[in-house]
Write a protein that holds these residues in place. Sequence first.
Motif, PDB file in Angstrom:
ATOM      1  N   GLN A  59       0.854  -1.191   0.000  1.00 29.34           N
ATOM      2  CA  GLN A  59       0.000   0.000   0.000  1.00 29.34           C
ATOM      3  C   GLN A  59       0.889   1.240   0.000  1.00 29.34           C
ATOM      4  O   GLN A  59       1.877   1.300   0.751  1.00 29.34           O
ATOM      5  N   THR A  60       0.531   2.244  -0.805  1.00 24.24           N
ATOM      6  CA  THR A  60       1.398   3.408  -0.990  1.00 24.24           C
ATOM      7  C   THR A  60       0.621   4.705  -0.893  1.00 24.24           C
ATOM      8  O   THR A  60      -0.508   4.808  -1.377  1.00 24.24           O
ATOM      9  N   VAL A  61       1.254   5.717  -0.296  1.00 26.48           N
ATOM     10  CA  VAL A  61       0.774   7.090  -0.362  1.00 26.48           C
ATOM     11  C   VAL A  61       2.001   7.974  -0.584  1.00 26.48           C
ATOM     12  O   VAL A  61       3.114   7.608  -0.171  1.00 26.48           O
ATOM     13  N   CYS A  62       1.816   9.102  -1.251  1.00 27.69           N
ATOM     14  CA  CYS A  62       2.949   9.911  -1.691  1.00 27.69           C
ATOM     15  C   CYS A  62       2.834  11.348  -1.199  1.00 27.69           C
ATOM     16  O   CYS A  62       1.741  11.869  -0.974  1.00 27.69           O
ATOM     17  N   LEU A  63       3.980  11.998  -1.079  1.00 30.44           N
ATOM     18  CA  LEU A  63       4.072  13.422  -0.779  1.00 30.44           C
ATOM     19  C   LEU A  63       4.874  14.096  -1.875  1.00 30.44           C
ATOM     20  O   LEU A  63       5.786  13.499  -2.453  1.00 30.44           O
ATOM     21  N   GLY A  64       4.564  15.355  -2.144  1.00 28.24           N
ATOM     22  CA  GLY A  64       5.323  16.133  -3.124  1.00 28.24           C
ATOM     23  C   GLY A  64       4.917  15.827  -4.546  1.00 28.24           C
ATOM     24  O   GLY A  64       4.374  16.675  -5.251  1.00 28.24           O
ATOM     25  N   PRO A  88       7.102  17.962   3.934  1.00 24.47           N
ATOM     26  CA  PRO A  88       7.347  18.972   4.970  1.00 24.47           C
ATOM     27  C   PRO A  88       8.832  19.261   5.150  1.00 24.47           C
ATOM     28  O   PRO A  88       9.684  18.394   4.912  1.00 24.47           O
ATOM     29  N   ASP A  89       9.125  20.479   5.601  1.00 25.21           N
ATOM     30  CA  ASP A  89      10.520  20.887   5.774  1.00 25.21           C
ATOM     31  C   ASP A  89      11.265  19.971   6.738  1.00 25.21           C
ATOM     32  O   ASP A  89      12.450  19.681   6.541  1.00 25.21           O
ATOM     33  N   TRP A  90      10.583  19.504   7.783  1.00 19.01           N
ATOM     34  CA  TRP A  90      11.273  18.665   8.769  1.00 19.01           C
ATOM     35  C   TRP A  90      11.684  17.328   8.162  1.00 19.01           C
ATOM     36  O   TRP A  90      12.704  16.744   8.549  1.00 19.01           O
ATOM     37  N   LEU A  91      10.904  16.840   7.164  1.00 10.68           N
ATOM     38  CA  LEU A  91      11.258  15.585   6.517  1.00 10.68           C
ATOM     39  C   LEU A  91      12.423  15.792   5.550  1.00 10.68           C
ATOM     40  O   LEU A  91      13.284  14.912   5.407  1.00 10.68           O
ATOM     41  N   ASP A 113      12.134  16.157  -3.051  1.00 12.72           N
ATOM     42  CA  ASP A 113      10.841  16.780  -3.330  1.00 12.72           C
ATOM     43  C   ASP A 113       9.730  15.753  -3.485  1.00 12.72           C
ATOM     44  O   ASP A 113       8.598  16.095  -3.834  1.00 12.72           O
ATOM     45  N   ALA A 114      10.035  14.482  -3.212  1.00 16.65           N
ATOM     46  CA  ALA A 114       9.019  13.423  -3.247  1.00 16.65           C
ATOM     47  C   ALA A 114       9.313  12.421  -2.139  1.00 16.65           C
ATOM     48  O   ALA A 114      10.470  12.126  -1.844  1.00 16.65           O
ATOM     49  N   ALA A 115       8.247  11.946  -1.531  1.00 21.24           N
ATOM     50  CA  ALA A 115       8.359  10.889  -0.532  1.00 21.24           C
ATOM     51  C   ALA A 115       7.313   9.831  -0.839  1.00 21.24           C
ATOM     52  O   ALA A 115       6.139  10.167  -1.052  1.00 21.24           O
ATOM     53  N   LEU A 116       7.736   8.587  -0.903  1.00 17.43           N
ATOM     54  CA  LEU A 116       6.822   7.458  -1.065  1.00 17.43           C
ATOM     55  C   LEU A 116       6.770   6.704   0.253  1.00 17.43           C
ATOM     56  O   LEU A 116       7.812   6.287   0.771  1.00 17.43           O
ATOM     57  N   ILE A 117       5.569   6.564   0.792  1.00 15.74           N
ATOM     58  CA  ILE A 117       5.377   5.833   2.033  1.00 15.74           C
ATOM     59  C   ILE A 117       4.717   4.515   1.686  1.00 15.74           C
ATOM     60  O   ILE A 117       3.579   4.483   1.199  1.00 15.74           O
ATOM     61  N   ASN A 118       5.430   3.427   1.897  1.00 17.69           N
ATOM     62  CA  ASN A 118       4.932   2.093   1.578  1.00 17.69           C
ATOM     63  C   ASN A 118       4.637   1.326   2.857  1.00 17.69           C
ATOM     64  O   ASN A 118       5.473   1.297   3.774  1.00 17.69           O
ATOM     65  N   PHE A 119       3.462   0.690   2.902  1.00 15.83           N
ATOM     66  CA  PHE A 119       3.122  -0.164   4.035  1.00 15.83           C
ATOM     67  C   PHE A 119       3.051  -1.612   3.569  1.00 15.83           C
ATOM     68  O   PHE A 119       2.338  -1.946   2.622  1.00 15.83           O
ATOM     69  N   TYR A 120       3.800  -2.464   4.256  1.00 16.92           N
ATOM     70  CA  TYR A 120       3.838  -3.902   3.974  1.00 16.92           C
ATOM     71  C   TYR A 120       3.105  -4.640   5.085  1.00 16.92           C
ATOM     72  O   TYR A 120       3.475  -4.523   6.262  1.00 16.92           O
ATOM     73  N   GLY A 204       3.268  -5.084  10.826  1.00 15.35           N
ATOM     74  CA  GLY A 204       3.557  -4.558   9.500  1.00 15.35           C
ATOM     75  C   GLY A 204       4.839  -3.743   9.468  1.00 15.35           C
ATOM     76  O   GLY A 204       5.519  -3.549  10.473  1.00 15.35           O
ATOM     77  N   ARG A 205       5.158  -3.285   8.267  1.00 15.74           N
ATOM     78  CA  ARG A 205       6.380  -2.516   8.047  1.00 15.74           C
ATOM     79  C   ARG A 205       6.074  -1.262   7.253  1.00 15.74           C
ATOM     80  O   ARG A 205       5.370  -1.315   6.240  1.00 15.74           O
ATOM     81  N   LEU A 206       6.593  -0.139   7.723  1.00 10.69           N
ATOM     82  CA  LEU A 206       6.553   1.109   6.974  1.00 10.69           C
ATOM     83  C   LEU A 206       7.924   1.372   6.373  1.00 10.69           C
ATOM     84  O   LEU A 206       8.951   1.231   7.049  1.00 10.69           O
ATOM     85  N   ASN A 207       7.933   1.754   5.118  1.00 10.12           N
ATOM     86  CA  ASN A 207       9.157   2.178   4.453  1.00 10.12           C
ATOM     87  C   ASN A 207       8.917   3.570   3.881  1.00 10.12           C
ATOM     88  O   ASN A 207       7.973   3.776   3.110  1.00 10.12           O
ATOM     89  N   ILE A 208       9.730   4.521   4.296  1.00 11.08           N
ATOM     90  CA  ILE A 208       9.616   5.899   3.817  1.00 11.08           C
ATOM     91  C   ILE A 208      10.813   6.152   2.921  1.00 11.08           C
ATOM     92  O   ILE A 208      11.969   6.053   3.354  1.00 11.08           O
ATOM     93  N   THR A 209      10.539   6.441   1.658  1.00 13.24           N
ATOM     94  CA  THR A 209      11.603   6.645   0.673  1.00 13.24           C
ATOM     95  C   THR A 209      11.584   8.087   0.199  1.00 13.24           C
ATOM     96  O   THR A 209      10.556   8.574  -0.273  1.00 13.24           O
ATOM     97  N   LEU A 210      12.711   8.766   0.338  1.00 13.80           N
ATOM     98  CA  LEU A 210      12.850  10.150  -0.083  1.00 13.80           C
ATOM     99  C   LEU A 210      13.653  10.203  -1.377  1.00 13.80           C
ATOM    100  O   LEU A 210      14.697   9.541  -1.501  1.00 13.80           O
ATOM    101  N   ARG A 211      13.159  11.010  -2.322  1.00 14.00           N
ATOM    102  CA  ARG A 211      13.784  11.086  -3.649  1.00 14.00           C
ATOM    103  C   ARG A 211      13.825  12.529  -4.133  1.00 14.00           C
ATOM    104  O   ARG A 211      12.970  13.340  -3.766  1.00 14.00           O
ATOM    105  N   VAL A 212      14.789  12.819  -4.974  1.00 12.27           N
ATOM    106  CA  VAL A 212      14.843  14.080  -5.718  1.00 12.27           C
ATOM    107  C   VAL A 212      14.401  13.767  -7.131  1.00 12.27           C
ATOM    108  O   VAL A 212      15.056  13.004  -7.841  1.00 12.27           O
ATOM    109  N   THR A 213      13.253  14.306  -7.554  1.00 15.95           N
ATOM    110  CA  THR A 213      12.713  13.925  -8.871  1.00 15.95           C
ATOM    111  C   THR A 213      13.387  14.637 -10.031  1.00 15.95           C
ATOM    112  O   THR A 213      13.462  14.103 -11.125  1.00 15.95           O
TER     113      THR A 213
END
Length: 218
Positions: A59-64, A88-91, A113-120, A204-213
Amino acid sequence: MSALIPRPAREIAPCAVHVPDWLTLDEQRHLVVECRRWATAPVPMRAAQLPTGHRMSVQTVCLGWHWKPYSYSRTADDAGGGRVAPVPDWLVALGRRAVAAAFRAPADDYTPDAALINFYDETAKMGMHQDKEERSDAAVVSLSIGDTCTFRFGNTFNRGKPYTDVELVSGDLFVFGGPSRFAYHGVPKVFPGTCSVDCGLKSGRLNITLRVTGLADA
């Protein structure tokens, strides 16, 4: 949770670094609270549909920027059409700290400028893939919270061997950039019941992935 036997940071491949126990329990709990909020609004968490028609088990939700296989957009056209929340700036600051910790060098110019939050859940997996929809070769930051998983980190030319299996535990950091930025990677297995409730997740497991697009609005 800190391991009884220390797990030192190590370079898995050139510029691909595993830093165990990097997030504190307070940071993990804060991220879990925020991920729960992001999962409901303004765009709901969902299982993305692949071009084959199959749904991903993650399951995925995105920021940015909203990611769907295999492109980015500002609006979640496959999940209600809403505009995704900003990173967010803090992230962003956490991402800079992560890159600096992994590469042992200042990372003041790292601005994801993008974050993908994946739940396993206990049955979810992620096949071997490249993160290649970006127009930037800046490093990818990966944060793990919850159940332990096997993270398979491969090569840049195919989905098969050679690859290295790494155990990612709640609080672990993994950063890959430079010659390993476009390496294939995946999660073949999650181990249910291995997380501590102290991290904020019951299962479950959360994975937060930060990327520069490297993308810009049209």
